[in-house]
Each structure stands twice: as C-alpha cells, then as structure tokens.
Scaffold this active site. Structure first.
Site, PDB file in Angstrom:
ATOM      1  N   GLU A  33       0.836  -1.211   0.000  1.00 46.69           N
ATOM      2  CA  GLU A  33       0.000   0.000   0.000  1.00 46.69           C
ATOM      3  C   GLU A  33       0.865   1.252   0.000  1.00 46.69           C
ATOM      4  OE1 GLU A  33      -2.950  -0.244  -0.768  1.00 46.69           O
ATOM      5  OE2 GLU A  33      -3.167  -2.395  -0.431  1.00 46.69           O
TER       6      GLU A  33
ATOM      7  N   HIS B 118       2.197   7.710  -6.212  1.00 46.45           N
ATOM      8  CA  HIS B 118       1.531   9.017  -6.208  1.00 46.45           C
ATOM      9  C   HIS B 118       2.553  10.139  -6.092  1.00 46.45           C
ATOM     10  CE1 HIS B 118      -1.816  11.725  -4.340  1.00 46.45           C
ATOM     11  NE2 HIS B 118      -1.557  12.042  -5.579  1.00 46.45           N
TER      12      HIS B 118
END
Length: 226
Positions: free
Chosen positions: A96, A103
C-alpha cells in the site's frame, strides 16, 4: 455456449486463485517478523525512507480493506495488518505504501487509474440497467446496448490499467523490503509469495471483464446482423 464455457473457466480460476491467496495469507500470518515491527511501523518507515512526510498511516475496520487513498493521502491498513507483526502484514503494508510512492513520483498508470475512478463510479450505478434494457430492446433500439457496451468498456479499461499499478506497487514494496534488509530471507520469500497471489486476483478480474465485454459485443453484432 462458448461464452458460458469461458465464463465458467474464469469463475473456476477466480475461485482457485482466491482460495490459494487466502491459504497463503493464513500461512504467512504465522511467520512472525524477527524485527518485531507491526504493519503500521513497516508502512511508516517505508514512507519515511522515500521522503514522504504528508501521508498518514491509519487503521481501517474490516478484513482485506487495505488501500491507499490519494485524495486524502492516507495508507489505510485493515486492523489485522495494522497491528500484526508477520510476513503477510509486512507485505500488505509495504504494498500500500508502494501506491503512495507512485503518487509521490507521478506514476502515469496510477494517474490514469485515478482519472477513471469517477467514470467507473457512475458506470457501476447505471451500467447493468442500461445493458439489460439494451438486450431487451435490441430489435427496436439497438443503440441503447451500444451505449451500455461503451460504458462497460470504461470499466474494463479500469481493470486493465489496474494491472501495472498493482504489479508496480508490489515491486516497489519488495525492492524496499530487500534493500533495507527489513526481513529475513524466509520472511522476504513469504512476502513475495503473498503479493504474487494477490496480484493474480487482479489478472482474473481483468480477464473476466474482457470476456464479458466481448460477450455483449457479440450480442450487439448478432442483433445488427439479424
């Protein structure tokens, strides 16, 4: 008949992959980390090592609810992953955080997937009704089914774009775990195996979506010929 056979094969493959994934995570959940770190601590260290200071690691209720939210910059770990100190938790937490790294660096496939999210959310609300209506009205208003196919194609594109996003996040996670010597050799192998089977669930989803899209296209083309 051909589609039914293909759909049945994909459903069987999906069940086998899901069952295998569940058994793998249960197995590696028993492999306790020698460094004693929890999933939350693994995630926080990976973010820090990548110079990411504006992403929070939080616990979210449920099982297999782990995800990265780019809108509020949070790594959401399920309660088990957040608190536990085993190879499976380390793999999920690092994965994760891999999305958070994507990003931060502007990974193009993640950017594309994020842009598709609003479209997919709207499509999931109306798509099945439009497709059903299109099939029922194939003789009088075939354009409705075509609209449904175009909408479904957007969700299929989302499934396909998800593949490089998920595989890249896993690769980033495993590279960091290995380079920073976070895990023992046995724990690293367990983390790699866990993420390998998790990624295969996305492959099955993409294949199922492609097969279903082709099925609707075949109905439309058959109706047009008739």
């Amino acid at each position: 008949m051909g589609y039914l056979i293909l759909a049945g094969a994909i459903m069987l493959f999906s069940w086998l992959v899901s069952s295998r994934l569940k058994s793998k995570f249960e197995h590696y959940s028993k492999l306790q980390l020698q460094n004693g770190m929890s999933g939350a601590e693994i995630a926080e260290k990976m973010l820090a090592d990548n110079g990411i200071r504006d992403v929070r690691v939080i616990s979210t209720p449920g099982r297999l609810t782990d995800h990265y939210n780019p809108s509020d910059k949070t790594v959401n770990l399920s309660e088990a992953v957040y608190n536990q100190r085993n190879a499976a938790a380390a793999a999920v937490a690092a994965h994760e955080c891999g999305h958070a790294v994507q990003h931060a660096v502007g990974y193009q496939w993640l950017t594309m997937r994020s842009k598709l999210v609003p479209v997919v959310n709207v499509a999931s609300t109306y798509m099945q009704w439009i497709l059903l209506g299109g099939i029922l009205m194939m003789k009088t208003f075939p354009q409705l089914l075509l609209v449904g196919i175009i909408i479904f194609a957007a969700t299929t594109l989302f499934s396909i774009v998800t593949l490089p996003v998920e595989y890249d996040a896993s690769n980033r996670a495993l590279a960091w775990l290995e380079n920073k010597r976070m895990l023992t050799q046995q724990e690293q192998a367990g983390a790699k195996d866990s993420l390998k089977w998790a990624a295969r669930t996305y492959v099955v989803a993409a294949l199922g979506s492609i097969a279903t899209l082709l099925y609707y296209v075949s109905i439309y083309m058959g109706g047009r010929r008739n």
